[in-house]
Write a protein that holds these residues in place. Structure first.
Motif, PDB file in Angstrom:
ATOM      1  N   UNK A 419      39.693  28.612 -39.394  1.00  0.00           N
ATOM      2  CA  UNK A 419      40.091  27.274 -38.940  1.00  0.00           C
ATOM      3  C   UNK A 419      41.598  27.094 -39.062  1.00  0.00           C
ATOM      4  N   UNK A 420      42.172  27.508 -40.229  1.00  0.00           N
ATOM      5  CA  UNK A 420      43.626  27.397 -40.448  1.00  0.00           C
ATOM      6  C   UNK A 420      44.375  28.261 -39.426  1.00  0.00           C
ATOM      7  N   UNK A 421      43.902  29.493 -39.227  1.00  0.00           N
ATOM      8  CA  UNK A 421      44.563  30.395 -38.276  1.00  0.00           C
ATOM      9  C   UNK A 421      44.523  29.822 -36.868  1.00  0.00           C
ATOM     10  N   UNK A 422      43.350  29.197 -36.505  1.00  0.00           N
ATOM     11  CA  UNK A 422      43.219  28.612 -35.171  1.00  0.00           C
ATOM     12  C   UNK A 422      44.199  27.459 -34.987  1.00  0.00           C
ATOM     13  N   UNK A 423      44.327  26.625 -36.045  1.00  0.00           N
ATOM     14  CA  UNK A 423      45.236  25.478 -35.969  1.00  0.00           C
ATOM     15  C   UNK A 423      46.676  25.928 -35.745  1.00  0.00           C
ATOM     16  N   UNK A 425      47.542  28.866 -34.313  1.00  0.00           N
ATOM     17  CA  UNK A 425      47.662  29.564 -33.038  1.00  0.00           C
ATOM     18  C   UNK A 425      47.764  28.605 -31.863  1.00  0.00           C
ATOM     19  N   UNK A 426      47.030  27.475 -31.930  1.00  0.00           N
ATOM     20  CA  UNK A 426      47.055  26.559 -30.790  1.00  0.00           C
ATOM     21  C   UNK A 426      48.426  25.923 -30.589  1.00  0.00           C
ATOM     22  N   UNK A 427      49.245  25.959 -31.624  1.00  0.00           N
ATOM     23  CA  UNK A 427      50.608  25.430 -31.475  1.00  0.00           C
ATOM     24  C   UNK A 427      51.427  26.331 -30.545  1.00  0.00           C
ATOM     25  N   UNK A 428      51.021  27.591 -30.504  1.00  0.00           N
ATOM     26  CA  UNK A 428      51.703  28.543 -29.621  1.00  0.00           C
ATOM     27  C   UNK A 428      51.084  28.495 -28.224  1.00  0.00           C
ATOM     28  N   UNK A 429      49.724  28.498 -28.214  1.00  0.00           N
ATOM     29  CA  UNK A 429      49.023  28.496 -26.930  1.00  0.00           C
ATOM     30  C   UNK A 429      47.660  27.826 -27.129  1.00  0.00           C
ATOM     31  N   UNK A 430      47.464  26.679 -26.499  1.00  0.00           N
ATOM     32  CA  UNK A 430      46.242  25.902 -26.685  1.00  0.00           C
ATOM     33  C   UNK A 430      44.984  26.671 -26.278  1.00  0.00           C
ATOM     34  N   UNK A 431      45.109  27.622 -25.370  1.00  0.00           N
ATOM     35  CA  UNK A 431      43.923  28.358 -24.916  1.00  0.00           C
ATOM     36  C   UNK A 431      43.399  29.316 -25.982  1.00  0.00           C
ATOM     37  N   UNK A 432      44.177  29.549 -27.052  1.00  0.00           N
ATOM     38  CA  UNK A 432      43.733  30.470 -28.105  1.00  0.00           C
ATOM     39  C   UNK A 432      42.625  29.875 -28.982  1.00  0.00           C
ATOM     40  N   UNK A 433      42.431  28.541 -28.903  1.00  0.00           N
ATOM     41  CA  UNK A 433      41.425  27.900 -29.765  1.00  0.00           C
ATOM     42  C   UNK A 433      40.025  28.467 -29.512  1.00  0.00           C
ATOM     43  N   UNK A 434      39.656  28.622 -28.252  1.00  0.00           N
ATOM     44  CA  UNK A 434      38.320  29.135 -27.942  1.00  0.00           C
ATOM     45  C   UNK A 434      38.173  30.584 -28.379  1.00  0.00           C
ATOM     46  N   UNK A 435      39.235  31.350 -28.304  1.00  0.00           N
ATOM     47  CA  UNK A 435      39.181  32.755 -28.728  1.00  0.00           C
ATOM     48  C   UNK A 435      38.947  32.852 -30.233  1.00  0.00           C
ATOM     49  N   UNK A 436      39.648  31.984 -30.992  1.00  0.00           N
ATOM     50  CA  UNK A 436      39.454  31.983 -32.443  1.00  0.00           C
ATOM     51  C   UNK A 436      38.041  31.509 -32.818  1.00  0.00           C
TER      52      UNK A 436
END
Length: 522
Positions: A419-423, A425-436
Motif C-alpha cells: 500500500x505504501x509503495x503504491x501510494x 508510485x502513483x505520484x510518479x504515474x497514476x496508472x501504476x496503482x492498478x499494477x501494484x
C-alpha cells in the motif's frame, strides 16, 4: 464402569423431531399421550383398561411359547402375574438379529428392565413386567443374517424364505457356526438345541435376562392373532389405518418433520410357511404378491376368521397389535421408532386403544481403557469426543502450531508495504496503482499457498495427536457409524460376563442424555 453423559444433540445423529420431542415442544403434543416422566405413569396406568379375558389369553399364549424351556419359579411367576389386574408391562421390540446383532439390541432390553424397576419403586402397589417383543414375523433376512465383531462381518447364507423366526436351524447354520468358534456358549447352546431362529432367540435372551424378570413374547401366535381380527378386516376392506395414519403423517409434515414410515392401503402381509408377502387389492380382488394366490372379498373375510395367524401386520400396525394384546404402558425404541409412533396416534384413537408412553431407549458409547488413555493424552472433554474430526483437526493444529499457519501477520505486513509503495508510485504515474494492486493480490496468493504448506508441515509434526484422534474416532464410530449400531455385545461380554450387569447398573431409562460408559481396568 464409569458413566458420563452428554447432550443428545452433540452426537449429530438424531432427527429434529426426536430432539424436539425430548425438548417437550408444544407443537408435538397432539402426537403422543403423556411425556415419559415418572409422575405421568399414574395417568398411563389409569388409562390402560385391559380385560381379564385378554390377560388369560396372554398368559396361556406365553406358557405355550415357553414350553420346552426349564423356567425357574421366578420366571413362571412373572408370566402368571400378567393375569393379575395390578400388573402392567413396559416393552421393547426388535428383529431377530443373528447373535443379538448390534449393541443397541442389548441396550433396548436393559433400558426396559430398568424402567420396570423404577416404576415398581415409584408405584409399589402395582407390578411391572419388562417385555421383549420378538420380531419373529419380519422377513428382511438381509438385515439380520450377520453380526460384526472387531471389524469383521460374520454372515449366515441360506435359501430359506418367509418369516425369519420360522427359519430352521439347518445344516447351513451348523456350518456357519463353525466359522465362529469364539462365540459364547450361551449362543451355541441356544442355536444347537433349537429347531427355529425364533426358538433360539428366545433361549439366549432368556438365559441373558431371565434373572431380571424379562418376559419374551412372539406375536406369531394363533390365539393372540384372533384378538386382531377386527383390525385385519377393517384394514383390508375399509383401509381405516391407512386413512388415520396419513392424517397424522400429513400433520407432522406440515410442521416440517419427515415421515419415518409410509402407510399403505393394506398394511398386512400374507404369511404361511416359507411365505411372507404383501397383500394388494386389484380390481376388487385380493392378490398375494409374488404368488398365485387371489381371493375375493368374501373369501378373504372367511380366511381372516379361520386363519388369522396368516395375516402379519407391517410396521404401521405392529404397534397397535402389541398394545391390544399386552397391558402395556410404555414402549422403548430408537429415534426412528419414537418418530414413527407419532404417525400412528390417530390409528390408536380410532380403535380406542390407549397410546403408551413412547420413549427412547438408552444411547451409549463404550470407551475401553485404551480409548480413555487417548482421550486423556489429547486433553479432550467428554463433549469434545463428539466433535467432527476435520473440524477438530483444524482447530487443534491452529492452537498447537509453532508458527501461525495462516501467516496472518506476514500478510498484514505485506499489505501495508504494498500500500505504501503504491501510494509513492502513483505520484510518479497514476496508472501504476492498478499494477501494484494486482501484484499485491498475486503475492497474497503466494502466501496463502505457503500457508497451506506450513499447515501440512504442522500436521506432520502433530501426527501423533491426529492419529490418536483418528483411532479414538474409529473406536467410537467404526467405519463412520455409531459403535452401538455396529459392534456385537460379544466384544465386551466374552471378556467380562458381568458386562450386562454393569449396563444395568449404569442405564437410567428416564435420563435421555447420550451416555459414555468407561470400562475400568480389571
Amino acid at each position: 464402569m464409569i458413566k458420563a453423559t452428554v447432550e443428545p444433540a452433540c452426537t449429530g445423529q438424531f432427527s429434529q423431531l426426536f430432539l424436539d420431542y425430548l425438548a417437550e415442544k408444544n407443537e408435538l403434543r397432539e402426537f403422543y399421550s403423556h411425556f415419559p416422566k415418572i409422575e405421568n405413569f399414574e395417568k398411563l396406568i389409569a388409562a390402560k383398561q385391559f380385560s381379564q379375558s385378554n390377560r388369560e389369553i396372554l398368559v396361556e399364549a406365553l406358557e405355550r411359547q415357553y414350553a420346552g424351556i426349564d423356567l425357574t419359579d421366578a420366571s413362571l411367576a412373572q408370566i402368571k402375574s400378567l393375569g393379575e389386574a395390578h400388573t402392567f408391562t413396559v416393552t421393547t421390540g426388535h428383529q431377530l438379529n443373528l447373535f443379538t446383532g448390534p449393541l443397541y439390541f442389548i441396550y433396548k432390553i436393559v433400558s426396559t428392565i430398568n424402567l420396570a424397576k423404577q416404576l415398581k419403586s415409584k408405584y409399589p402397589k402395582y407390578h411391572f413386567v419388562p417385555v421383549y417383543w420378538m420380531g419373529a414375523e419380519d422377513h428382511d433376512f438381509d438385515e439380520v443374517n450377520y453380526f460384526k465383531l472387531d471389524g469383521k462381518k460374520y454372515q449366515w447364507h441360506t435359501n430359506q424364505q418367509g418369516a425369519v423366526g420360522e427359519f430352521e436351524i439347518d445344516d447351513s447354520f451348523r456350518e456357519f457356526l463353525k466359522t465362529v468358534p469364539f462365540a459364547h456358549q450361551v449362543f451355541k447352546d441356544a442355536y444347537l438345541s433349537s429347531k427355529t431362529v425364533a426358538e433360539a432367540a428366545r433361549k439366549y435372551v432368556h438365559t441373558l435376562f431371565a434373572a431380571e424378570g424379562l418376559v419374551i413374547i412372539d406375536g406369531n401366535d394363533v390365539a393372540l392373532k384372533k384378538l386382531l381380527i377386527p383390525v385385519v378386516e377393517s384394514d383390508l376392506v375399509d383401509h381405516i389405518p391407512f386413512q388415520k395414519a396419513n392424517e397424522k403423517t400429513a400433520a407432522l409434515e406440515q410442521l416440517g418433520y419427515k415421515s419415518q414410515v409410509f402407510p399403505r392401503e393394506i398394511n398386512f402381509f400374507y404369511m404361511d410357511k416359507g411365505v411372507r408377502e404383501r397383500i394388494e387389492k386389484v380390481g376388487g380382488q385380493y392378490q398375494v404378491l409374488n404368488t398365485s394366490m387371489v381371493y375375493s372379498e368374501s373369501e378373504i373375510k372367511d380366511l381372516i376368521q379361520s386363519h388369522p395367524e396368516r395375516f402379519s401386520p407391517n410396521v404401521v400396525l405392529r404397534p397397535l397389535y402389541q398394545e391390544m394384546i399386552l397391558p402395556n404402558i410404555a414402549y422403548l425404541g430408537g429415534p426412528a421408532e419414537v418418530a414413527y409412533w407419532f404417525q400412528l396416534k390417530g390409528v390408536f384413537e380410532y380403535y380406542q386403544v390407549p397410546f403408551p408412553a413412547v420413549m427412547p431407549r438408552n444411547f451409549a458409547v463404550i470407551l475401553e481403557p485404551l480409548a480413555q488413555k487417548k482421550q486423556e493424552q489429547l486433553g479432550l472433554s467428554d463433549m469434545e469426543l463428539f466433535l467432527d474430526f476435520e473440524a477438530w483437526k483444524k482447530a487443534h493444529v491452529a492452537q498447537n502450531a509453532i508458527l501461525d499457519i495462516r501467516l496472518a501477520e506476514e500478510k498484514q505486513q505485506l499489505t501495508m508495504l504494498m500500500t505504501v509503495a503504491s501510494q509513492r508510485a502513483v505520484k510518479v504515474d497514476a496508472t501504476l496503482e492498478s499494477a501494484f494492486e494486482a501484484a499485491k493480490v498475486r503475492t497474497i496468493k503466494i502466501l496463502d499457498h505457503l500457508a497451506g504448506k506450513v499447515r501440512k508441515a504442522e500436521e506432520r509434526r502433530l501426527a501423533t495427536d491426529l492419529n490418536r484422534m483418528q483411532t479414538l474416532k474409529q473406536m467410537m464410530y467404526p467405519d463412520g457409524n455409531q459403535q452401538e449400531r455396529v459392534e456385537n455385545m460379544m466384544k465386551f461380554y466374552l471378556a467380562d460376563e458381568g458386562f450386562i450387569a454393569k449396563l444395568l447398573a449404569n442405564f437410567d431409562p428416564l435420563d435421555f442424555n447420550y451416555l459414555i460408559l468407561k470400562l475400568e481396568n480389571e
